[in-house]
Write an enzyme that holds these catalytic residues in place. Structure first.
Site, short mmCIF file in Angstrom:
data_model
loop_
_atom_site.label_atom_id
_atom_site.label_comp_id
_atom_site.label_asym_id
_atom_site.label_seq_id
_atom_site.Cartn_x
_atom_site.Cartn_y
_atom_site.Cartn_z
N ARG A 299 0.83 -1.20 0.00
CA ARG A 299 0.00 0.00 0.00
C ARG A 299 0.87 1.26 0.00
O ARG A 299 0.42 2.32 -0.43
CB ARG A 299 -0.88 0.03 1.27
CG ARG A 299 -2.01 -0.95 1.28
CD ARG A 299 -2.64 -1.03 2.67
NE ARG A 299 -3.20 0.19 3.19
CZ ARG A 299 -4.44 0.62 2.95
NH1 ARG A 299 -5.25 -0.08 2.20
NH2 ARG A 299 -4.88 1.76 3.47
N ARG B 104 0.03 5.58 16.28
CA ARG B 104 0.17 6.94 15.73
C ARG B 104 -0.55 7.95 16.58
O ARG B 104 -1.47 7.59 17.34
CB ARG B 104 -0.32 7.02 14.27
CG ARG B 104 -1.60 6.30 13.97
CD ARG B 104 -1.84 6.17 12.45
NE ARG B 104 -3.05 5.39 12.18
CZ ARG B 104 -3.41 4.92 11.00
NH1 ARG B 104 -2.69 5.15 9.94
NH2 ARG B 104 -4.53 4.22 10.87
N TYR C 201 -10.11 -4.95 2.90
CA TYR C 201 -9.38 -3.79 3.43
C TYR C 201 -9.53 -2.64 2.44
O TYR C 201 -8.59 -2.26 1.76
CB TYR C 201 -7.92 -4.22 3.60
CG TYR C 201 -6.97 -3.27 4.30
CD1 TYR C 201 -7.37 -2.06 4.82
CD2 TYR C 201 -5.63 -3.61 4.42
CE1 TYR C 201 -6.47 -1.22 5.46
CE2 TYR C 201 -4.72 -2.78 5.05
CZ TYR C 201 -5.15 -1.59 5.56
OH TYR C 201 -4.25 -0.75 6.18
P1 FAD Z 1 -18.32 1.34 7.96
O1 FAD Z 1 -17.86 2.75 7.99
O2 FAD Z 1 -17.76 0.38 8.95
O3 FAD Z 1 -19.91 1.38 8.12
C1 FAD Z 1 -20.67 0.26 8.48
C2 FAD Z 1 -21.81 0.77 9.35
O4 FAD Z 1 -22.68 -0.30 9.62
C3 FAD Z 1 -21.29 1.28 10.70
O5 FAD Z 1 -21.84 2.55 10.95
C4 FAD Z 1 -21.80 0.24 11.68
O6 FAD Z 1 -22.10 0.79 12.95
C5 FAD Z 1 -23.06 -0.25 10.98
N1 FAD Z 1 -23.44 -1.60 11.37
C6 FAD Z 1 -22.65 -2.70 11.40
N2 FAD Z 1 -23.36 -3.76 11.83
C7 FAD Z 1 -24.62 -3.33 12.07
C8 FAD Z 1 -25.79 -3.96 12.56
N3 FAD Z 1 -25.78 -5.24 12.91
N4 FAD Z 1 -26.93 -3.23 12.67
C9 FAD Z 1 -26.92 -1.90 12.35
N5 FAD Z 1 -25.83 -1.25 11.91
C10 FAD Z 1 -24.68 -1.95 11.76
N6 FAD Z 1 -9.92 5.08 3.97
C11 FAD Z 1 -9.35 6.03 3.20
O7 FAD Z 1 -9.70 6.13 2.03
N7 FAD Z 1 -8.42 6.89 3.70
C12 FAD Z 1 -8.00 6.84 4.99
O8 FAD Z 1 -7.15 7.64 5.42
C13 FAD Z 1 -8.58 5.84 5.85
N8 FAD Z 1 -8.19 5.75 7.13
C14 FAD Z 1 -8.77 4.80 7.93
C15 FAD Z 1 -8.35 4.74 9.26
C16 FAD Z 1 -8.92 3.78 10.10
C17 FAD Z 1 -8.46 3.72 11.53
C18 FAD Z 1 -9.91 2.89 9.60
C19 FAD Z 1 -10.52 1.86 10.51
C20 FAD Z 1 -10.31 2.96 8.29
C21 FAD Z 1 -9.75 3.91 7.43
N9 FAD Z 1 -10.15 4.03 6.10
C22 FAD Z 1 -9.57 4.98 5.29
C23 FAD Z 1 -11.16 3.13 5.51
C24 FAD Z 1 -12.58 3.71 5.60
O9 FAD Z 1 -12.92 3.93 6.95
C25 FAD Z 1 -13.55 2.71 4.97
O10 FAD Z 1 -13.19 2.42 3.65
C26 FAD Z 1 -15.02 3.16 4.97
O11 FAD Z 1 -15.37 3.95 6.06
C27 FAD Z 1 -15.89 1.93 4.94
O12 FAD Z 1 -17.24 2.26 4.81
P2 FAD Z 1 -18.33 1.14 5.04
O13 FAD Z 1 -19.66 1.80 4.86
O14 FAD Z 1 -18.02 -0.05 4.25
O15 FAD Z 1 -18.11 0.67 6.55
N1 UDP Z 2 3.28 0.73 7.92
C1 UDP Z 2 4.49 0.65 8.58
N2 UDP Z 2 5.05 1.77 9.12
C2 UDP Z 2 4.43 2.97 9.03
C3 UDP Z 2 3.19 3.07 8.35
C4 UDP Z 2 2.66 1.91 7.81
O1 UDP Z 2 5.07 -0.42 8.68
O2 UDP Z 2 4.97 3.97 9.57
C5 UDP Z 2 2.73 -0.51 7.36
C6 UDP Z 2 1.81 -1.21 8.36
O3 UDP Z 2 1.95 -2.60 8.16
C7 UDP Z 2 0.44 -0.78 7.92
C8 UDP Z 2 0.62 -0.74 6.40
O4 UDP Z 2 1.95 -0.25 6.21
O5 UDP Z 2 -0.57 -1.67 8.33
C9 UDP Z 2 -0.36 0.11 5.65
O6 UDP Z 2 -0.28 1.43 6.15
P1 UDP Z 2 -1.47 2.45 6.01
O7 UDP Z 2 -1.00 3.79 6.48
O8 UDP Z 2 -2.01 2.35 4.64
O9 UDP Z 2 -2.52 1.85 7.07
P2 UDP Z 2 -3.98 2.32 7.53
O10 UDP Z 2 -4.03 3.82 7.42
O11 UDP Z 2 -4.95 1.60 6.65
O12 UDP Z 2 -4.04 1.85 8.95
#
Ligand code: FAD
Ligand code: UDP
Length: 365
Positions: free
Chosen positions: A171, A279, A347
Site C-alpha cells: 500500500r 500513531r 481492506y
Molecule cells: P463502515 O464505515 O464500517 O460502516 C458500516 C456501518 O454499519 C457502521 O456505521 C456500523 O455501525 C453499521 N453496522 C454494522 N453492523 C450493524 C448492525 N448489525 N446493525 C446496524 N448497523 C450496523 N480510507 C481512506 O480512504 N483513507 C484513509 O485515510 C482511511 N483511514 C482509515 C483509518 C482507520 C483507523 C480505519 C478503521 C479505516 C480507514 N479508512 C480509510 C477506511 C474507511 O474507513 C472505509 O473504507 C469506509 O469507512 C468503509 O465504509 P463502510 O460503509 O463499508 O463501513
Molecule cells: N506501515 C508501517 N510503518 C508505518 C506506516 C505503515 O510499517 O509507519 C505498514 C503497516 O503494516 C500498515 C501498512 O503499512 O498496516 C499500511 O499502512 P497504512 O498507512 O495504509 O494503514 P492504515 O491507514 O490503513 O491503517
C-alpha cells in the site's frame, strides 16, 4: 412490504446506496447500531476542529468518476498526507523516499540510495517474497524494515511480519524522489467541514433509525423491505456458521490540549515496538483550523473480541478462504446483498467503497 430497501449501516457504502436508490424512486430505511451516522468516516466538531472520531481519514483516489461523485457532496481542500515516523526519537519522512533514505543513511542521490538498498537486500536472497517481512526487505532493505516497519506492523496487526500477507506493505509507495506525498493518486484532499456533512447530505430526506442493531430484532428487519443491503459483518449475519472471521480492533484515546500546535503535523507514526500506540493524529492540521486549542488522538491497536467494533479485516489466506465460504452463502440469498468493508470483508479505502457502491447501484432496480 413497507419499504423497497432496508439498508443496514449508515457508513459510506450504506449511505450511497440509500441516496442513489432514493433517487431511483425507491423507499429506503437505514438502520444504524451506533448513535450517529457515517460509520468510520464520522467526524465531530470540537473546539472548532473537525475531529476524525475513528482515526485519520484522508480521501484519495485515481478514479475521476469517484472523485466527481464525492465532490457533489463537499468541497475538498488540497491537503496532502505526509506522515512523519518517530523511531525512538529519530524522525523520518514517509512514505519511503529520498528524504527517508537521506535521514537513514545520508545518501544524497537516487543511485546511492538504490545501491544501499540493493546491498541490504542481497544478504537475504529473497527471490519471490512470500510474506510482509520478505516483501518489505526486498522493497527497501533491512534498516528501514527494522526501524520503520517491523515494530509498527507487529503492533498494528498483532502478528509477526513473517506471518502477514505481503500486500499490506505494498500500500505504501517507495520513491527515488524527494516527495513526501503518502499517496500516488491523482486526487487527494479533506472535505472542508468534515465527513459527517457528506453523509448528512447523502441521507437527506431518508428515514434513519439510530441505535438500532439488526441482530436485536432480526425477524422484523428481514420482513420489512423487498431487498436488504447489509454492510455489517458477513460472518455474524450467517451466525458464524463456518467459524469466525478475524478482525483487528482499535482503541482511540482523545485529548484536548491547551496549546496551539502539539506536533506540527496531522499524523506522526511511532514505529518502535515498545510505544503501545501506532500513531498520534492532530486533527486541526487536516483543515488548518485556526484556534487556540488542539485535539489529538492516540491510536492503540488491539485484539478484536466479539461485540466490539471490527476496524480491519485480516485479509490473509486463512480468512480469505473462510470468507469465500460466506460469499458462496451470500450468493444464495435472494434478497440480501452484502456490501462495504465488513460485508465484503475487504481492506477497502474510501474510494473503493464508493466504487463498489456505485457498481452495485448500476445493477439494482
Ligand atoms: P463502515 O464505515 O464500517 O460502516 C458500516 C456501518 O454499519 C457502521 O456505521 C456500523 O455501525 C453499521 N453496522 C454494522 N453492523 C450493524 C448492525 N448489525 N446493525 C446496524 N448497523 C450496523 N480510507 C481512506 O480512504 N483513507 C484513509 O485515510 C482511511 N483511514 C482509515 C483509518 C482507520 C483507523 C480505519 C478503521 C479505516 C480507514 N479508512 C480509510 C477506511 C474507511 O474507513 C472505509 O473504507 C469506509 O469507512 C468503509 O465504509 P463502510 O460503509 O463499508 O463501513
Ligand atoms: N506501515 C508501517 N510503518 C508505518 C506506516 C505503515 O510499517 O509507519 C505498514 C503497516 O503494516 C500498515 C501498512 O503499512 O498496516 C499500511 O499502512 P497504512 O498507512 O495504509 O494503514 P492504515 O491507514 O490503513 O491503517
Amino acid at each position: 412490504m413497507e419499504y423497497d430497501y432496508l439498508i443496514v449501516g449508515s457508513g459510506l457504502f450504506g449511505s450511497i446506496i440509500a441516496h442513489e436508490m432514493t433517487k431511483k424512486g425507491k423507499k429506503c430505511l437505514v438502520i444504524e447500531k451506533r448513535s450517529h451516522i457515517g460509520g468510520n468516516v464520522y467526524t465531530e466538531n470540537t473546539e472548532n476542529i473537525n475531529v476524525h472520531r475513528y482515526g485519520a481519514h484522508i480521501f484519495h483516489t485515481n478514479s475521476r468518476e469517484v472523485w466527481e461523485y464525492i465532490n457533489q457532496f463537499a468541497d475538498f481542500n488540497r491537503y496532502t498526507n505526509s506522515p512523519v515516523a518517530n523511531y525512538k526519537g529519530e524522525l523520518y519522512n514517509l512514505p519511503f523516499n529520498m528524504n527517508t533514505f537521506y535521514q537513514m543513511w545520508k545518501v544524497k542521490t537516487p543511485e546511492e540510495a538504490r545501491a544501499k538498498i540493493e546491498e541490504q537486500k542481497r544478504e537475504f536472497h529473497i527471490e519471490n517474497p512470500q510474506n510482509l517481512e520478505e516483501q518489505a526487505i526486498s522493497l527497501i532493505g533491512k534498516d528501514i524494515y527494522e526501524k520503520l516497519i517491523k515494530g509498527y506492523t507487529e503492533k498494528q496487526w498483532g502478528r509477526e511480519c513473517r506471518d502477514l500477507p505481503a500486500f499490506i506493505i505494498k500500500r505504501l509507495p517507495v520513491r527515488y524522489t524527494f516527495d513526501n506525498n503518502y499517496f500516488n493518486d491523482l486526487y487527494q484532499g479533506i472535505p472542508i467541514g468534515g465527513y459527517t456533512r457528506i453523509i448528512e447530505k447523502m441521507l437527506e430526506g431518508i428515514e434513519v433509525k439510530l441505535d438500532t442493531d439488526f441482530f436485536d430484532d432480526r425477524d422484523r428487519w428481514l420482513n420489512i423491505a423487498d431487498k436488504i443491503v447489509f454492510t455489517g459483518m458477513i460472518d455474524q449475519y450467517f451466525d458464524y456458521r463456518y467459524g469466525e472471521l478475524e478482525y483487528r480492533g482499535l482503541e482511540f484515546e482523545f485529548e484536548t490540549l491547551d496549546m496551539e500546535n502539539y506536533q506540527g503535523n496531522a499524523v506522526i507514526n511511532y514505529t518502535d515496538a515498545e510505544t503501545p500506540f501506532t500513531r498520534i493524529i492532530e486533527h486541526k492540521h487536516f483543515e488548518g483550523a485556526d484556534c487556540p486549542k488542539t485535539v489529538i488522538t492516540r491510536e492503540y491497536p488491539k485484539t478484536w473480541v466479539k461485540g466490539e467494533e471490527a476496524y480491519y479485516p485480516m485479509n490473509d489466506d486463512k480468512n480469505s478462504q473462510l470468507f469465500e465460504k460466506y460469499r458462496e452463502l451470500a450468493e444464495k440469498e435472494d434478497n440480501v446483498i452484502f456490501g462495504g468493508r465488513l460485508g465484503m470483508y475487504q481492506y477497502f479505502d474510501m474510494w473503493q467503497v464508493i466504487d463498489e457502491a456505485l457498481k452495485l447501484v448500476r445493477d439494482l432496480d
